[in-house]
Design an enzyme around this catalytic site. Sequence first.
Site, PDB file in Angstrom:
ATOM      1  N   LYS A 130       0.838  -1.208   0.000  1.00 39.19           N
ATOM      2  CA  LYS A 130       0.000   0.000   0.000  1.00 39.19           C
ATOM      3  C   LYS A 130       0.868   1.251   0.000  1.00 39.19           C
ATOM      4  O   LYS A 130       1.570   1.547   0.960  1.00 39.19           O
ATOM      5  CB  LYS A 130      -0.910   0.063   1.223  1.00 39.19           C
ATOM      6  CG  LYS A 130      -1.881   1.243   1.075  1.00 39.19           C
ATOM      7  CD  LYS A 130      -2.600   1.590   2.365  1.00 39.19           C
ATOM      8  CE  LYS A 130      -2.024   2.768   3.097  1.00 39.19           C
ATOM      9  NZ  LYS A 130      -2.064   4.054   2.392  1.00 39.19           N
ATOM     10  N   CYS A 187      13.141  10.838   7.036  1.00 39.35           N
ATOM     11  CA  CYS A 187      13.158  10.267   8.377  1.00 39.35           C
ATOM     12  C   CYS A 187      14.530  10.412   9.027  1.00 39.35           C
ATOM     13  O   CYS A 187      14.638  10.612  10.220  1.00 39.35           O
ATOM     14  CB  CYS A 187      12.762   8.806   8.320  1.00 39.35           C
ATOM     15  SG  CYS A 187      13.687   7.904   7.079  1.00 39.35           S
ATOM     16  N   GLU A 245       9.871  15.103  15.960  1.00 38.89           N
ATOM     17  CA  GLU A 245      10.118  15.130  14.506  1.00 38.89           C
ATOM     18  C   GLU A 245       9.188  16.162  13.853  1.00 38.89           C
ATOM     19  O   GLU A 245       7.972  16.101  14.034  1.00 38.89           O
ATOM     20  CB  GLU A 245       9.846  13.743  13.923  1.00 38.89           C
ATOM     21  CG  GLU A 245      10.201  13.652  12.463  1.00 38.89           C
ATOM     22  CD  GLU A 245       9.906  12.271  11.887  1.00 38.89           C
ATOM     23  OE1 GLU A 245       8.802  11.758  12.093  1.00 38.89           O
ATOM     24  OE2 GLU A 245      10.815  11.719  11.226  1.00 38.89           O
TER      25      GLU A 245
HETATM   26  P1  NAP Z   1       2.144   7.630   8.476  1.00 30.32           P
HETATM   27  O1  NAP Z   1       1.049   8.586   8.646  1.00 30.32           O
HETATM   28  O2  NAP Z   1       2.494   6.743   9.598  1.00 30.32           O
HETATM   29  O3  NAP Z   1       1.786   6.786   7.200  1.00 30.32           O
HETATM   30  C1  NAP Z   1       2.614   5.771   6.681  1.00 30.32           C
HETATM   31  C2  NAP Z   1       1.762   4.782   5.918  1.00 30.32           C
HETATM   32  O4  NAP Z   1       0.882   4.124   6.825  1.00 30.32           O
HETATM   33  C3  NAP Z   1       0.874   5.431   4.873  1.00 30.32           C
HETATM   34  O5  NAP Z   1       0.741   4.556   3.775  1.00 30.32           O
HETATM   35  C4  NAP Z   1      -0.433   5.573   5.633  1.00 30.32           C
HETATM   36  O6  NAP Z   1      -1.557   5.707   4.805  1.00 30.32           O
HETATM   37  C5  NAP Z   1      -0.454   4.272   6.399  1.00 30.32           C
HETATM   38  N1  NAP Z   1      -1.324   4.289   7.557  1.00 30.32           N
HETATM   39  C6  NAP Z   1      -1.881   5.331   8.215  1.00 30.32           C
HETATM   40  N2  NAP Z   1      -2.633   4.903   9.247  1.00 30.32           N
HETATM   41  C7  NAP Z   1      -2.556   3.560   9.265  1.00 30.32           C
HETATM   42  C8  NAP Z   1      -3.098   2.531  10.082  1.00 30.32           C
HETATM   43  N3  NAP Z   1      -3.874   2.814  11.121  1.00 30.32           N
HETATM   44  N4  NAP Z   1      -2.786   1.256   9.799  1.00 30.32           N
HETATM   45  C9  NAP Z   1      -1.998   0.933   8.776  1.00 30.32           C
HETATM   46  N5  NAP Z   1      -1.456   1.857   7.936  1.00 30.32           N
HETATM   47  C10 NAP Z   1      -1.721   3.148   8.191  1.00 30.32           C
HETATM   48  O7  NAP Z   1       3.482   8.351   8.087  1.00 30.32           O
HETATM   49  P2  NAP Z   1       3.680   9.401   6.940  1.00 30.32           P
HETATM   50  O8  NAP Z   1       3.186  10.713   7.449  1.00 30.32           O
HETATM   51  O9  NAP Z   1       3.151   8.889   5.656  1.00 30.32           O
HETATM   52  O10 NAP Z   1       5.261   9.403   6.767  1.00 30.32           O
HETATM   53  C11 NAP Z   1       6.083  10.174   7.547  1.00 30.32           C
HETATM   54  C12 NAP Z   1       6.715   9.345   8.642  1.00 30.32           C
HETATM   55  O11 NAP Z   1       7.419   8.242   8.096  1.00 30.32           O
HETATM   56  C13 NAP Z   1       7.742  10.129   9.388  1.00 30.32           C
HETATM   57  O12 NAP Z   1       7.575   9.926  10.765  1.00 30.32           O
HETATM   58  C14 NAP Z   1       9.055   9.544   8.925  1.00 30.32           C
HETATM   59  O13 NAP Z   1      10.093   9.686   9.819  1.00 30.32           O
HETATM   60  C15 NAP Z   1       8.707   8.140   8.671  1.00 30.32           C
HETATM   61  N6  NAP Z   1       9.657   7.532   7.743  1.00 30.32           N
HETATM   62  C16 NAP Z   1      10.554   6.622   8.235  1.00 30.32           C
HETATM   63  C17 NAP Z   1      11.491   6.038   7.398  1.00 30.32           C
HETATM   64  C18 NAP Z   1      12.476   5.053   7.922  1.00 30.32           C
HETATM   65  O14 NAP Z   1      13.057   4.342   7.129  1.00 30.32           O
HETATM   66  N7  NAP Z   1      12.694   4.974   9.217  1.00 30.32           N
HETATM   67  C19 NAP Z   1      11.502   6.360   6.059  1.00 30.32           C
HETATM   68  C20 NAP Z   1      10.581   7.281   5.573  1.00 30.32           C
HETATM   69  C21 NAP Z   1       9.651   7.855   6.444  1.00 30.32           C
HETATM   70  P3  NAP Z   1      -1.995   7.190   4.354  1.00 30.32           P
HETATM   71  O15 NAP Z   1      -0.899   7.763   3.579  1.00 30.32           O
HETATM   72  O16 NAP Z   1      -3.157   6.975   3.515  1.00 30.32           O
HETATM   73  O17 NAP Z   1      -2.302   7.932   5.608  1.00 30.32           O
END
Ligand code: NAP
Length: 488
Positions: free
Chosen positions: A193, A301, A398
């Site tokens: 997804k 991230c 963050e």
């Molecule tokens: P997010 O809100 O946690 O979303 C990540 C993914 O999870 C999206 O596909 C999101 O869908 C989905 N999602 C949301 N709620 C969910 C649920 N209850 N159950 C299952 N999936 C769910 O994070 P983001 O805002 O997209 O990304 C930013 C974050 O990612 C930052 O905190 C960043 O640090 C982290 N990140 C970490 C790394 C690493 O390698 N450590 C790399 C890149 C990013 P939707 O988009 O439709 O909400």
Amino acid sequence: MQKNENSNVFKASWIYDEAPESIDHIQIKKKYELFIDGKFTKPVKGNYFDTINPSNNQKIASVAEASDEDVDKAVKAAREAFLGWSNLSGKERGKYIFRIARLIQERAREFAVIESLDGGKPIRESRDIDIPLAANHFFYYAGWADKLAYAFPNRTAKPLGVVGQIIPWNFPLLMASWKLAPALSAGNTIVLKPAETTPLTALKLAEIIQESGLPKGVINIVTGAGETGASIVNHPDIDKIAFTGSTGVGKYIQKAIAGTPKKLTLELGGKGANIIFEDAAIDQAVEGIVNAIFFNQGHVCCAGSRLFVQESVADLVIQKLKNRMETLIVGNPLDKNTDIGAINSKKQLQTIENYIKIGLNEGGEIYQTKCTLPKEGNWCAPTLFLNVSQSHRIVQEEIFGPVLAIQTFRTIDEVIEKANNTPYGLSAGVWTQTGSKIFHITQKLNAGVIWANTFNKFDPTSPFGGYKESGFGREGGLHGLSSYVKFE
Ligand code: NAP
Ligand code: MG
């Protein structure tokens, strides 16, 4: 950007240096379906959502929203494909993965334009970093497919089964590649997804997957919001969840699968420390600071979002940094001169603006560049906060935007203590010309990835991942492969 309203074809010729004959016509459909069992499939409930261009907040296309029923179809397709795919020889699997890599390379320009259009990142980054690296991940893991016995000597490595993969919006195609390539190589089948705000390159990848002849059901791509992610997480016939995203959702997933046999890897948020010692090559370090925090609008991230400068060089470094920041071009992501593109969504812009307010309320001294921001779309000028301390929220939390919190330090012990003092443990950077200092500090920093005299460099051979609230498990290299196998 010019757009032909009738055909929905985007012309992006001016982003490349070549003559007009090589004008690219980037085909973007008006409507995208789910990719299940090798076919583009309408969603059972008939719901679609809009994907938006964050540089003008206009709709680009309608995208299918996968419900529980669609996810179930995707999981069934993946389960059915599993036996065939996992029993294929590693050499054959490798050929398919290699073919996907080649097709990404062939369509690299198209991918780059779509990535920048859908997500707002500068075209120079999509073109020179995201897309080539995505192809390289497939090439790299194609090579492992027939070497599993060598990778895990004296043990029989078996694939896990059906893997659910959920990725964020900051590096859409690259995150898809980090997840898909090792899982495929080890013989798993997949339901992926992409994030709601950036689904288009994953769907372009689905077209390539179809073209590559990959057996149907091996990769299924289901678009949708968080609920679609949750229905993958909660599906009983999934063997592993690989998640990259926020720490909050990561914790939700951990709770949701507790007590089930599902395996889990979590790549979560970060608050990377970038440490400049007085003996660093200062101009190089200033470039490194800019790259660490302003690359991809700070939607990274592992961004170096906390800067620690040794007191004796602090004034010099900060002045040089401000001068350099004034030269950064903020604007149209599709212009090849752009350094900082659009903030990915209105929601993310609100989050960043809220943190800027918090920083000011906490007594931080702000510096923002004087660039003119475009009227439409989501934008944030490069921002520094000085006079901040460890307890400030903008130092601990963050922000995921182009906002840098700056502190000074006197001794190496002091900076190690401060650098380690956040809930996160993903990345850090060290700038010094003294090799022994690098060895000393890398032993002491609690971060999964540490760069010396550089920052934000990625390679498929290097493991990537965090400690503490930055998650667990590693992607990249042999570590990345091992999280998709079990041993018999
Ligand atoms: P997010 O809100 O946690 O979303 C990540 C993914 O999870 C999206 O596909 C999101 O869908 C989905 N999602 C949301 N709620 C969910 C649920 N209850 N159950 C299952 N999936 C769910 O994070 P983001 O805002 O997209 O990304 C930013 C974050 O990612 C930052 O905190 C960043 O640090 C982290 N990140 C970490 C790394 C690493 O390698 N450590 C790399 C890149 C990013 P939707 O988009 O439709 O909400
Ligand atoms: Mg979008």
